[in-house]
Scaffold this motif. Structure first.
Motif, PDB file in Angstrom:
ATOM      1  N   ASP A  46       9.546  -9.515   5.026  1.00  0.00           N
ATOM      2  CA  ASP A  46       9.450  -8.283   4.245  1.00  0.00           C
ATOM      3  C   ASP A  46       7.971  -7.911   4.087  1.00  0.00           C
ATOM      4  OD1 ASP A  46       9.389  -6.297   2.211  1.00  0.00           O
ATOM      5  OD2 ASP A  46      11.312  -7.020   1.416  1.00  0.00           O
ATOM      6  N   ARG A  47       7.506  -6.992   4.938  1.00  0.00           N
ATOM      7  CA  ARG A  47       6.084  -6.637   4.914  1.00  0.00           C
ATOM      8  C   ARG A  47       5.665  -6.005   3.588  1.00  0.00           C
ATOM      9  NH1 ARG A  47       3.409  -6.912   9.704  1.00  0.00           N
ATOM     10  NH2 ARG A  47       4.673  -7.292  11.569  1.00  0.00           N
ATOM     11  N   GLU A  48       6.567  -5.266   2.985  1.00  0.00           N
ATOM     12  CA  GLU A  48       6.228  -4.640   1.703  1.00  0.00           C
ATOM     13  C   GLU A  48       5.984  -5.693   0.626  1.00  0.00           C
ATOM     14  OE1 GLU A  48       8.125  -1.448  -1.481  1.00  0.00           O
ATOM     15  OE2 GLU A  48       8.789  -1.415   0.608  1.00  0.00           O
ATOM     16  N   ALA A  78       2.520  -6.623  -1.379  1.00  0.00           N
ATOM     17  CA  ALA A  78       2.522  -6.699  -2.844  1.00  0.00           C
ATOM     18  C   ALA A  78       1.924  -8.020  -3.316  1.00  0.00           C
ATOM     19  CB  ALA A  78       3.937  -6.525  -3.380  1.00  0.00           C
ATOM     20  N   GLU A  79       2.263  -9.123  -2.624  1.00  0.00           N
ATOM     21  CA  GLU A  79       1.721 -10.436  -3.000  1.00  0.00           C
ATOM     22  C   GLU A  79       0.203 -10.473  -2.814  1.00  0.00           C
ATOM     23  OE1 GLU A  79       2.802 -13.337  -4.282  1.00  0.00           O
ATOM     24  OE2 GLU A  79       4.758 -12.463  -4.699  1.00  0.00           O
ATOM     25  N   ILE A  80      -0.267  -9.936  -1.690  1.00  0.00           N
ATOM     26  CA  ILE A  80      -1.710  -9.921  -1.423  1.00  0.00           C
ATOM     27  C   ILE A  80      -2.426  -9.049  -2.444  1.00  0.00           C
ATOM     28  CG2 ILE A  80      -3.483  -9.196   0.223  1.00  0.00           C
ATOM     29  CD1 ILE A  80      -1.478 -10.046   2.446  1.00  0.00           C
ATOM     30  N   ALA A  81      -1.829  -7.884  -2.749  1.00  0.00           N
ATOM     31  CA  ALA A  81      -2.429  -6.992  -3.741  1.00  0.00           C
ATOM     32  C   ALA A  81      -2.487  -7.661  -5.107  1.00  0.00           C
ATOM     33  CB  ALA A  81      -1.628  -5.691  -3.823  1.00  0.00           C
ATOM     34  N   TYR A  82      -1.462  -8.444  -5.437  1.00  0.00           N
ATOM     35  CA  TYR A  82      -1.436  -9.169  -6.719  1.00  0.00           C
ATOM     36  C   TYR A  82      -2.608 -10.146  -6.798  1.00  0.00           C
ATOM     37  CZ  TYR A  82       0.089 -12.677 -10.133  1.00  0.00           C
ATOM     38  OH  TYR A  82       0.143 -13.572 -11.178  1.00  0.00           O
ATOM     39  N   CYS A  83      -2.815 -10.915  -5.734  1.00  0.00           N
ATOM     40  CA  CYS A  83      -3.903 -11.903  -5.739  1.00  0.00           C
ATOM     41  C   CYS A  83      -5.276 -11.231  -5.743  1.00  0.00           C
ATOM     42  CB  CYS A  83      -3.772 -12.841  -4.549  1.00  0.00           C
ATOM     43  SG  CYS A  83      -2.490 -14.093  -4.775  1.00  0.00           S
ATOM     44  N   LEU A  84      -5.410 -10.137  -5.002  1.00  0.00           N
ATOM     45  CA  LEU A  84      -6.694  -9.432  -4.986  1.00  0.00           C
ATOM     46  C   LEU A  84      -6.964  -8.751  -6.319  1.00  0.00           C
ATOM     47  CD1 LEU A  84      -6.726  -7.876  -1.402  1.00  0.00           C
ATOM     48  CD2 LEU A  84      -7.875  -9.950  -2.211  1.00  0.00           C
ATOM     49  N   GLY A  85      -5.898  -8.395  -7.038  1.00  0.00           N
ATOM     50  CA  GLY A  85      -6.083  -7.849  -8.378  1.00  0.00           C
ATOM     51  C   GLY A  85      -6.650  -8.879  -9.337  1.00  0.00           C
ATOM     52  N   ILE A  86      -6.307 -10.155  -9.085  1.00  0.00           N
ATOM     53  CA  ILE A  86      -6.828 -11.249  -9.915  1.00  0.00           C
ATOM     54  C   ILE A  86      -8.229 -11.645  -9.458  1.00  0.00           C
ATOM     55  CG2 ILE A  86      -6.449 -13.633 -10.656  1.00  0.00           C
ATOM     56  CD1 ILE A  86      -3.461 -13.181 -10.092  1.00  0.00           C
ATOM     57  N   PHE A  87      -8.429 -11.680  -8.124  1.00  0.00           N
ATOM     58  CA  PHE A  87      -9.704 -12.099  -7.540  1.00  0.00           C
ATOM     59  C   PHE A  87     -10.266 -10.981  -6.664  1.00  0.00           C
ATOM     60  CE2 PHE A  87      -7.094 -15.962  -8.019  1.00  0.00           C
ATOM     61  CZ  PHE A  87      -7.881 -16.670  -8.914  1.00  0.00           C
ATOM     62  N   PRO A  88     -10.751  -9.910  -7.260  1.00  0.00           N
ATOM     63  CA  PRO A  88     -11.215  -8.753  -6.467  1.00  0.00           C
ATOM     64  C   PRO A  88     -12.378  -9.076  -5.537  1.00  0.00           C
ATOM     65  CG  PRO A  88     -11.822  -8.528  -8.802  1.00  0.00           C
ATOM     66  CD  PRO A  88     -10.872  -9.678  -8.708  1.00  0.00           C
ATOM     67  N   ASP A  89     -13.161 -10.111  -5.842  1.00  0.00           N
ATOM     68  CA  ASP A  89     -14.290 -10.476  -4.971  1.00  0.00           C
ATOM     69  C   ASP A  89     -13.833 -10.868  -3.566  1.00  0.00           C
ATOM     70  OD1 ASP A  89     -15.874 -10.015  -7.128  1.00  0.00           O
ATOM     71  OD2 ASP A  89     -16.509 -12.088  -7.430  1.00  0.00           O
ATOM     72  N   LEU A  90     -12.569 -11.269  -3.432  1.00  0.00           N
ATOM     73  CA  LEU A  90     -12.074 -11.733  -2.133  1.00  0.00           C
ATOM     74  C   LEU A  90     -11.708 -10.592  -1.198  1.00  0.00           C
ATOM     75  CD1 LEU A  90      -9.779 -14.744  -3.146  1.00  0.00           C
ATOM     76  CD2 LEU A  90     -12.150 -14.791  -2.340  1.00  0.00           C
ATOM     77  N   GLU A  91     -11.594  -9.385  -1.717  1.00  0.00           N
ATOM     78  CA  GLU A  91     -11.145  -8.269  -0.882  1.00  0.00           C
ATOM     79  C   GLU A  91     -12.068  -8.042   0.308  1.00  0.00           C
ATOM     80  OE1 GLU A  91      -9.232  -3.831  -1.357  1.00  0.00           O
ATOM     81  OE2 GLU A  91     -10.154  -4.815  -3.094  1.00  0.00           O
ATOM     82  N   ALA A  95      -6.451 -18.485  -5.506  1.00  0.00           N
ATOM     83  CA  ALA A  95      -5.636 -17.348  -5.072  1.00  0.00           C
ATOM     84  C   ALA A  95      -4.406 -17.829  -4.309  1.00  0.00           C
ATOM     85  CB  ALA A  95      -6.466 -16.407  -4.201  1.00  0.00           C
ATOM     86  N   VAL A  96      -4.591 -18.819  -3.439  1.00  0.00           N
ATOM     87  CA  VAL A  96      -3.472 -19.417  -2.710  1.00  0.00           C
ATOM     88  C   VAL A  96      -2.457 -20.000  -3.689  1.00  0.00           C
ATOM     89  CG1 VAL A  96      -2.833 -21.364  -1.225  1.00  0.00           C
ATOM     90  CG2 VAL A  96      -4.714 -19.849  -0.561  1.00  0.00           C
ATOM     91  N   ALA A  97      -2.962 -20.691  -4.708  1.00  0.00           N
ATOM     92  CA  ALA A  97      -2.074 -21.301  -5.702  1.00  0.00           C
ATOM     93  C   ALA A  97      -1.300 -20.252  -6.496  1.00  0.00           C
ATOM     94  CB  ALA A  97      -2.879 -22.183  -6.653  1.00  0.00           C
ATOM     95  N   MET A  98      -1.885 -19.059  -6.651  1.00  0.00           N
ATOM     96  CA  MET A  98      -1.240 -18.019  -7.442  1.00  0.00           C
ATOM     97  C   MET A  98      -0.166 -17.266  -6.670  1.00  0.00           C
ATOM     98  SD  MET A  98      -2.277 -18.217 -10.471  1.00  0.00           S
ATOM     99  CE  MET A  98      -1.618 -16.686 -11.126  1.00  0.00           C
ATOM    100  N   MET A  99      -0.057 -17.495  -5.368  1.00  0.00           N
ATOM    101  CA  MET A  99       1.017 -16.875  -4.599  1.00  0.00           C
ATOM    102  C   MET A  99       2.375 -17.320  -5.160  1.00  0.00           C
ATOM    103  SD  MET A  99       0.405 -14.791  -2.155  1.00  0.00           S
ATOM    104  CE  MET A  99      -0.979 -14.155  -1.232  1.00  0.00           C
ATOM    105  N   GLY A 100       3.259 -16.382  -5.359  1.00  0.00           N
ATOM    106  CA  GLY A 100       4.551 -16.710  -5.939  1.00  0.00           C
ATOM    107  C   GLY A 100       4.554 -16.683  -7.452  1.00  0.00           C
ATOM    108  N   HIS A 101       3.418 -16.305  -8.062  1.00  0.00           N
ATOM    109  CA  HIS A 101       3.329 -16.118  -9.511  1.00  0.00           C
ATOM    110  C   HIS A 101       3.734 -17.382 -10.295  1.00  0.00           C
ATOM    111  CE1 HIS A 101       3.419 -11.519  -9.047  1.00  0.00           C
ATOM    112  NE2 HIS A 101       3.531 -12.038  -7.833  1.00  0.00           N
TER     113      HIS A 101
END
Length: 234
Positions: free
Chosen positions: A109-111, A115-128, A149-155
């Motif tokens: 599911d690409r969408e 969404a998962e990547i956007a969630y992590c970048l919202g937490i760690f914007p420096d990584l964008e 950020a990897v650990a935060m995947m899956g909330h």
């Protein structure tokens, strides 16, 4: 809430943790302090069943996790960032590292992936701006941020950090720990951070537990502990 009750752990005949009881609420940071050999890492490994307990209980939202399996702990929403390695693939890009860590529900599911990547970048914007760089080419502090950020995947609900300051300069240590505090407050994440850098950990903690040879020798709200007391404890 993560609750640890009357936990006892031994390596063979050597008792490593004795009657440990701790809890951490959503949005809260618990700092576990102590010298090498105090049992701090064993405590974290027990939570995710990398080490099995002789007795005691570990609950995540009233679900018993003690002596189950790392997979069971992960499914309950608990992530461990060990001190031995940062948990990232150094030769792969930051984006690849994030994709590898995505939950199975996102695989086709690409969408959901976006969404998962956007969630992590919202937490760690420096990584964008670093997404297409090899993770191993980043600074130590940035690599630790990728690992989080990897650990935060899956909330996840709980993040366990084992000596996140290892190998970092004092300035980077404080910045990293400030990120941990912000992360807990922003996402309602429960955090247990194991540290030898007591003063840095105390600055971001809500609670503090001091371990000595596997026993909690002091436990209090962080606001009730000053630097002089820390020296007395260790």
């Amino acid at each position: 809430m993560l609750r640890i009750e009357n936990l006892n752990v031994s390596y063979g005949k050597r008792e490593v943790l004795t009657d440990i009881s701790l809890s951490v609420k959503a949005g809260e940071v618990l700092a576990v302090l102590g010298h090498n050999g105090a049992g701090k890492t064993t405590l974290l490994k027990s939570v995710v069943s990398l080490v099995h307990a002789v007795s005691g209980s570990i609950y995540m939202d009233d679900v018993q996790l003690c002596n189950t399996s790392p997979r069971t702990a992960a499914l309950a929403g608990i992530r461990l960032l060990p001190s031995e390695f940062r948990g990232i693939f150094s030769s792969r890009t930051v984006l690849d590292n994030l994709k590898v860590a995505m939950p199975p529900s996102t695989y086709r599911d690409r969408e959901k992936q976006r969404a998962e990547i956007a969630y992590c970048l919202g937490i760690f914007p420096d990584l964008e701006q670093k997404l297409n760089q090899p993770a191993g080419s980043l600074s130590g502090g940035q690599q630790q941020m990728v690992a989080m950020a990897v650990a935060m995947m899956g909330h996840p609900k709980v993040l366990l950090l084992d000596e996140p300051s290892i190998g970092l300069s004092p300035n980077l240590v404080q910045r990293l720990l400030d990120e941990v505090k912000r992360l807990a407050q922003k996402t309602d994440l429960s955090v247990i951070v194991v540290e030898q850098n007591a003063s840095a950990a105390l600055r971001i903690a809500d609670q503090v537990a001091a371990l000595r040879t596997g026993v909690i020798i002091h436990q209090a709200a962080a606001r009730d502990i000053n630097q002089e007391q820390l020296w007395d404890l260790f």
